[in-house]
Every structure is written in C-alpha cells, then in structure tokens.
Design a protein around this motif. Structure first.
Motif, PDB file in Angstrom:
ATOM      1  N   GLY A 292       0.853  -1.172   0.000  1.00  0.00           N
ATOM      2  CA  GLY A 292       0.000   0.000   0.000  1.00  0.00           C
ATOM      3  C   GLY A 292       0.892   1.226   0.000  1.00  0.00           C
ATOM      4  O   GLY A 292       1.906   1.277   0.708  1.00  0.00           O
ATOM      5  N   MET A 293       0.534   2.227  -0.810  1.00  0.00           N
ATOM      6  CA  MET A 293       1.373   3.418  -0.934  1.00  0.00           C
ATOM      7  C   MET A 293       0.499   4.664  -0.953  1.00  0.00           C
ATOM      8  O   MET A 293      -0.585   4.664  -1.538  1.00  0.00           O
ATOM      9  CB  MET A 293       2.209   3.355  -2.217  1.00  0.00           C
ATOM     10  CG  MET A 293       3.184   4.525  -2.381  1.00  0.00           C
ATOM     11  SD  MET A 293       4.177   4.417  -3.894  1.00  0.00           S
ATOM     12  CE  MET A 293       3.054   5.171  -5.075  1.00  0.00           C
ATOM     13  N   VAL A 294       0.965   5.717  -0.309  1.00  0.00           N
ATOM     14  CA  VAL A 294       0.309   7.017  -0.341  1.00  0.00           C
ATOM     15  C   VAL A 294       1.312   8.024  -0.888  1.00  0.00           C
ATOM     16  O   VAL A 294       2.454   8.092  -0.415  1.00  0.00           O
ATOM     17  CB  VAL A 294      -0.171   7.446   1.055  1.00  0.00           C
ATOM     18  CG1 VAL A 294      -0.698   8.879   1.028  1.00  0.00           C
ATOM     19  CG2 VAL A 294      -1.246   6.496   1.572  1.00  0.00           C
ATOM     20  N   ALA A 295       0.891   8.786  -1.904  1.00  0.00           N
ATOM     21  CA  ALA A 295       1.744   9.830  -2.483  1.00  0.00           C
ATOM     22  C   ALA A 295       1.080  11.173  -2.235  1.00  0.00           C
ATOM     23  O   ALA A 295      -0.100  11.358  -2.545  1.00  0.00           O
ATOM     24  CB  ALA A 295       1.932   9.598  -3.976  1.00  0.00           C
ATOM     25  N   ARG A 296       1.846  12.098  -1.666  1.00  0.00           N
ATOM     26  CA  ARG A 296       1.301  13.406  -1.321  1.00  0.00           C
ATOM     27  C   ARG A 296       1.978  14.479  -2.160  1.00  0.00           C
ATOM     28  O   ARG A 296       3.180  14.434  -2.415  1.00  0.00           O
ATOM     29  CB  ARG A 296       1.515  13.705   0.159  1.00  0.00           C
ATOM     30  CG  ARG A 296       1.072  15.106   0.570  1.00  0.00           C
ATOM     31  CD  ARG A 296       0.999  15.226   2.067  1.00  0.00           C
ATOM     32  NE  ARG A 296      -0.018  14.323   2.574  1.00  0.00           N
ATOM     33  CZ  ARG A 296       0.039  13.731   3.773  1.00  0.00           C
ATOM     34  NH1 ARG A 296       1.065  13.958   4.565  1.00  0.00           N
ATOM     35  NH2 ARG A 296      -0.918  12.936   4.163  1.00  0.00           N
ATOM     36  N   GLY A 297       1.175  15.462  -2.557  1.00  0.00           N
ATOM     37  CA  GLY A 297       1.706  16.539  -3.372  1.00  0.00           C
ATOM     38  C   GLY A 297       1.007  16.581  -4.716  1.00  0.00           C
ATOM     39  O   GLY A 297       0.200  15.724  -5.057  1.00  0.00           O
ATOM     40  N   THR A 298       1.339  17.577  -5.508  1.00  0.00           N
ATOM     41  CA  THR A 298       0.691  17.771  -6.800  1.00  0.00           C
ATOM     42  C   THR A 298       1.113  16.674  -7.774  1.00  0.00           C
ATOM     43  O   THR A 298       2.296  16.381  -7.929  1.00  0.00           O
ATOM     44  CB  THR A 298       1.053  19.143  -7.389  1.00  0.00           C
ATOM     45  OG1 THR A 298       0.695  20.156  -6.447  1.00  0.00           O
ATOM     46  CG2 THR A 298       0.329  19.374  -8.697  1.00  0.00           C
ATOM     47  N   GLY A 299       0.117  16.085  -8.431  1.00  0.00           N
ATOM     48  CA  GLY A 299       0.412  15.036  -9.401  1.00  0.00           C
ATOM     49  C   GLY A 299      -0.865  14.478 -10.002  1.00  0.00           C
ATOM     50  O   GLY A 299      -1.955  14.693  -9.486  1.00  0.00           O
ATOM     51  N   LEU A 373       0.771   6.528   8.506  1.00  0.00           N
ATOM     52  CA  LEU A 373       2.071   7.189   8.508  1.00  0.00           C
ATOM     53  C   LEU A 373       1.972   8.556   7.848  1.00  0.00           C
ATOM     54  O   LEU A 373       2.549   9.534   8.338  1.00  0.00           O
ATOM     55  CB  LEU A 373       3.089   6.315   7.781  1.00  0.00           C
ATOM     56  CG  LEU A 373       4.532   6.830   7.729  1.00  0.00           C
ATOM     57  CD1 LEU A 373       5.088   7.027   9.130  1.00  0.00           C
ATOM     58  CD2 LEU A 373       5.410   5.875   6.933  1.00  0.00           C
ATOM     59  N   ALA A 374       1.220   8.625   6.749  1.00  0.00           N
ATOM     60  CA  ALA A 374       1.047   9.914   6.069  1.00  0.00           C
ATOM     61  C   ALA A 374       0.299  10.898   6.950  1.00  0.00           C
ATOM     62  O   ALA A 374       0.623  12.092   6.990  1.00  0.00           O
ATOM     63  CB  ALA A 374       0.296   9.698   4.756  1.00  0.00           C
ATOM     64  N   ASP A 375      -0.713  10.413   7.685  1.00  0.00           N
ATOM     65  CA  ASP A 375      -1.483  11.298   8.564  1.00  0.00           C
ATOM     66  C   ASP A 375      -0.641  11.854   9.705  1.00  0.00           C
ATOM     67  O   ASP A 375      -0.927  12.939  10.224  1.00  0.00           O
ATOM     68  CB  ASP A 375      -2.689  10.548   9.138  1.00  0.00           C
ATOM     69  CG  ASP A 375      -3.753  10.293   8.092  1.00  0.00           C
ATOM     70  OD1 ASP A 375      -3.742  10.978   7.055  1.00  0.00           O
ATOM     71  OD2 ASP A 375      -4.588   9.386   8.304  1.00  0.00           O
ATOM     72  N   SER A 376       0.371  11.106  10.098  1.00  0.00           N
ATOM     73  CA  SER A 376       1.210  11.556  11.213  1.00  0.00           C
ATOM     74  C   SER A 376       2.334  12.469  10.763  1.00  0.00           C
ATOM     75  O   SER A 376       3.078  12.998  11.580  1.00  0.00           O
ATOM     76  CB  SER A 376       1.808  10.342  11.944  1.00  0.00           C
ATOM     77  OG  SER A 376       2.757   9.681  11.125  1.00  0.00           O
ATOM     78  N   ASP A 377       2.464  12.671   9.451  1.00  0.00           N
ATOM     79  CA  ASP A 377       3.569  13.465   8.920  1.00  0.00           C
ATOM     80  C   ASP A 377       2.992  14.539   8.008  1.00  0.00           C
ATOM     81  O   ASP A 377       2.662  14.268   6.856  1.00  0.00           O
ATOM     82  CB  ASP A 377       4.534  12.566   8.144  1.00  0.00           C
ATOM     83  CG  ASP A 377       5.760  13.333   7.645  1.00  0.00           C
ATOM     84  OD1 ASP A 377       6.675  12.671   7.143  1.00  0.00           O
ATOM     85  OD2 ASP A 377       5.789  14.569   7.740  1.00  0.00           O
ATOM     86  N   ARG A 378       2.842  15.719   8.521  1.00  0.00           N
ATOM     87  CA  ARG A 378       2.304  16.816   7.732  1.00  0.00           C
ATOM     88  C   ARG A 378       3.378  17.814   7.329  1.00  0.00           C
ATOM     89  O   ARG A 378       3.083  18.882   6.814  1.00  0.00           O
ATOM     90  CB  ARG A 378       1.208  17.536   8.520  1.00  0.00           C
ATOM     91  CG  ARG A 378      -0.037  16.693   8.714  1.00  0.00           C
ATOM     92  CD  ARG A 378      -0.718  16.422   7.394  1.00  0.00           C
ATOM     93  NE  ARG A 378      -1.818  15.485   7.521  1.00  0.00           N
ATOM     94  CZ  ARG A 378      -2.562  15.071   6.504  1.00  0.00           C
ATOM     95  NH1 ARG A 378      -2.285  15.497   5.280  1.00  0.00           N
ATOM     96  NH2 ARG A 378      -3.541  14.225   6.686  1.00  0.00           N
TER      97      ARG A 378
END
Length: 492
Positions: A292-299, A373-378
C-alpha cells in the motif's frame, strides 16, 4: 410479452377442464404467442410458430404413422404446445402423438372435462395483450430512465447499477481489454458472479462506429420490457457517456477508485470478494510482492498509474483527499526501492509505504499503515520516502489498530489534554505531537508548532501539569507517542 404454456394451463378457463400434463417439464416453459383452435389434420400449414393448439382431435387420422407425421409437422413449425380435449372421438391421447411430443419437447396437455375453447382464447388473448401493453410501458420507462442518466452525465457505475436493477440480475461492465470496470452483484457472491463472465449475455458498448467495452448480464428472471432491451438501453447510455467524456479514460479510474473505497470503507466485508475483483482487473496477490502506498503533493493519478505499469507493477490507484492512495503488485524480482517509489509517485512528492503483503488482509493492513504514517507526517519536506517498516511505533500501532486495549490506553493518557482543548479551543495535542516528532530538538518542535519558544515551553509545562507526567522521561514520551498515534488512527 408472452405467457408460458404452464401459465395458460393455470388460467381459470383452462382449469375448468381439469387438465392433466402428459408431456411437461421444460416444455411447459415454452412461450405462447397466440392460441389457435383447430381439429384439422392440415393445421400446421396455417401456423407461424409459438401457437398453442386447442383441439378435440376430431379430424386427426387413426393410423399411428400418419399421427406421427401430423405431430412432426406441428413440431416443424415451432408450435408451443398441444391441448387435447378428450371425448368420444379421442378418449385417450394417442401414443404416437405422445411419442413425438416427448421426443421433440412439445408440451402436451389433456383436458378431461369439456370446456369452451372460446373462453380459453379470450382469456389468453386478453392476457397477452395486457402483457404487451405492460411491456410497452416498461420499455418507455427504461427509455426515459436511461435518457435522463445520459443527459445528467451519470457515471458508469450508476448506469450499471440501474441496468442490473432493471433486469434483477448481476450486470458487469468490461473494457476492450476484458478488465472489470464496474459491477452490480445484486447480492450474489462476487467470486461466483465473476466466474460466470465467460457465459454471460453480452451487449457491446458502441456508438458512431467506435466500441469501448461490453456490458454483461448473468441469468435472471425475464422482465416485462425484455432483458435484451434493458441491456441495450444501458449500453447506449454508457456509449453516450464515453462520447461526452471523449473516451473511456474515466472508466479505469472509476474501477480503481471503487475497489479502494470498498477496501477501506464499510463495504469491505469479505477478503474473497476483494481478491476476486482485484484479479478481474489484472491485479494479482498470490506469489507477488504487494504494497500500500500514499503519495502526497501535486500530481496526476493517471500518470502515476502509467508510470507504475511502466516499472512492471500492477496498480490500483485513486485520489483520496490531498493524497493518491495506491495498491502496487509486482513479481518478487522487482524491488520497490526508494528511487522506484519516487519515480512512480512523481517528482517532488512525499511517499509513504506500507509493509509488503501477499493477501487481501495483508494488503489492507499495508495500505492502512501507509495512510496512518502519512497522517502523522504533515511536514512539507519535498521528495522523500518514508516506510512503515522504519517506524517501529507506527508498525506496532498499525498491527494493533483494532485492539480495544490500545484505544483505552490512548483515551486514558490523553483525556486531560482532549478535555482542555475541547473546552478552551486549545492546541495542546498539536504541541504534544510536535514535541514527539522532534524529541531531541525543542526549537524545531516549537517551529513546527508555529509558536515562539517561550510560548511553546509554557504549553509544555501546562501539558506536564495536566498529565502529571515528566516530559523528559523516555518511557513517558514513548507511552504518549503510542497514545497519540492510536488516537490519530481512531479519528482518521
């Protein structure tokens, strides 16, 4: 629009003749297009097929060979069935007629009491006309329904669901590559429905010389308007949607978003269902390394999926809030290293990776862990890769996320801060989070909290007083970190 032989035999007018089924079974399901009354041995030349013959047999030949020829001619024109009223001329049903009807699958019914054939024909013809009228009304309703869906720009999954409802049977939509785009299972087990795709009734989704896919329907009851009519209306609405959208590019995104929504949401009830749907879309788990992967940012989610396939991965991806949520599957020979993950996600994006998995439950845990993990890292730190496996507390919370003891620990430790923030619109939980994110650097923690150092230290002192805890104690900080991570999972 037709009645079956069985339905005609069950009418009150026919029941007055105390009918006995001589040849039945599947033959009784034959559609009756009309009722014809005749005792003539040459009646076959007057029939077009689908008629139910009412007769006393008064003109039938006596010779068994001629009777077989007579019955065979009736079979040759496609008669729906024979109803013979027994009497002085035909006290029993001739064996020759019984033999031919049994061999050819023609319904044969004997009436043991005299009936008025005119009453039977009137009743049946009235029922047939009523059925035809109902069919016309239902077809008009379907036309209006699917026209409205087309004009409203309804998505493919809504059109598929309405088509399935119209025929009361599971309906599937495939693209030209045979990948499952949308489905409505009507309460049937998902693996069983998908296993029957090869034998389903199929209607092309095409218009103006272009074809985009196929609409499939599994067996079900006949509808008043006809199954084929409903399927064709649904396929036409889907084709118009493709024309309006400039192609079927949205279909793949729809299919992937539906799978991810169901995997993460309340509709996920059976691992076998999700596994079957993933495999139907070309995403295998067995013998593969999945993440499972989450990518954050414009794309672009479409570009992400394209790059993943170019790198040798099967992919299911969807946009969820600010992030692209993705499932990746690759053979063991392909390693999802940091460079590959960043190349798939796109430049200048933060990537959060869950641990490897090889089944649905493991994949679900991997995706949840990546999201946690993504939710804990803003923090906005540009392109980087963070893995759940590199964060022991994150991994522990991901493993125990459904354990009530973990949530009880979180509520017990953080209750004073939660209550303080709720009553005073405070930010103590955020300050605690910043401290735990930068345990060895309180200046960085204050900066992350957007507070001056003096105000930040005042907040820490208040937190220590409310919790009656030493915020310099390593064990205390670990327990608070665990509690805060668990709370974020519970409220995310």
């Amino acid at each position: 629009m037709f009645l079956s032989v069985a339905e005609v035999v069950d009418t009150p007018a026919m029941r007055r003749g105390e009918p006995e089924i001589v040849v039945g079974g599947a033959a009784l399901d034959a559609a009756v297009r009309w009722v014809h009354v005749s005792d003539s041995p040459g009646v076959a030349r007057l029939l077009d097929g689908g008629e139910l013959l009412l007769t006393t047999g008064a003109g039938w030949p006596d010779d068994p060979r001629q009777l077989r020829e007579f019955a065979s001619r009736l079979s040759g024109v496609g008669i729906a069935g024979i109803v013979l009223e027994l009497g002085a001329r035909q006290p029993t049903v001739p064996d020759a007629v019984v033999d031919v009807c049994a061999r050819e699958g023609i319904a044969l019914v004997a009436l043991t009491r005299e009936v008025k054939f005119v009453a039977v024909t009137e009743a049946v013809h009235h029922a047939l006309i009523a059925a035809q009228t109902a069919a016309l009304r239902e077809r008009q309703h379907l036309h209006e329904l699917f026209t409205a869906l087309s004009l409203q720009g309804a998505p493919a999954d809504v059109i598929v669901a309405e088509t399935a409802r119209a025929i009361d049977a599971p309906v599937l939509l495939e693209n030209l590559a045979g990948e499952l785009i949308a489905a409505e299972y009507r309460g049937e087990p998902v693996p069983r429905v998908l296993a029957q795709r090869a034998t389903a009734e199929r209607v092309p989704v095409a218009a103006r010389g272009s074809r985009w896919g196929t609409l499939l329907a599994l067996p079900g009851p006949e509808s008043a308007a006809g199954r084929l009519t409903a399927l064709e209306q649904g396929a036409t609405a889907l084709a118009f949607g493709c024309i309006a959208d400039g192609g079927d590019a949205e279909w793949s995104l729809l299919a992937q978003r539906t799978v991810i929504d169901d995997l993460l949401g309340a509709r996920f009830v059976d691992a076998g269902d999700i596994d079957a749907r993933l495999r139907a879309g070309g995403f295998e788990l067995r013998g593969r390394r999945c993440h499972g992967m989450v990518a954050r940012g414009t794309g672009s989610i479409g570009e992400l999926a394209y790059r993943a396939r170019q790198a040798g991965f099967a992919v299911v991806a969807a946009r969820a809030g600010e992030d692209d949520v993705t499932l990746l599957s690759a053979p063991p020979s392909i390693e999802l290293d940091d460079a590959t993950a960043l190349r798939i996600a796109g430049a200048d994006r933060a990537v959060f990776l869950g641990p490897p998995a090889d089944d649905v439950l493991g994949l679900l845990a991997s995706l949840r862990a990546a999201r946690d993990l993504a939710d804990s890292d803003r923090a906005d730190e540009g392109a980087r890769v963070r893995r759940v496996g590199d964060r022991p507390l994150e991994r522990l919370v991901a493993t125990l996320r459904d354990d009530h003891r973990l949530h009880e620990h979180s509520q017990r430790m953080l209750a004073p801060l939660v209550r303080y923030d709720a009553e005073r619109r405070g930010d103590l939980l955020d300050v605690l989070g910043a401290l735990l994110a930068h345990p060895g650097n309180r200046s960085a923690a204050a900066s992350a909290s957007h507070l001056s150092r003096s105000v930040f230290y005042q907040r820490l002192a208040l937190i220590g007083d409310l919790l009656e805890a030493d915020l310099d104690d390593g064990e205390t900080l670990a327990a608070l970190h665990l509690a805060l991570l668990a709370r974020r999972r519970l409220t995310s």
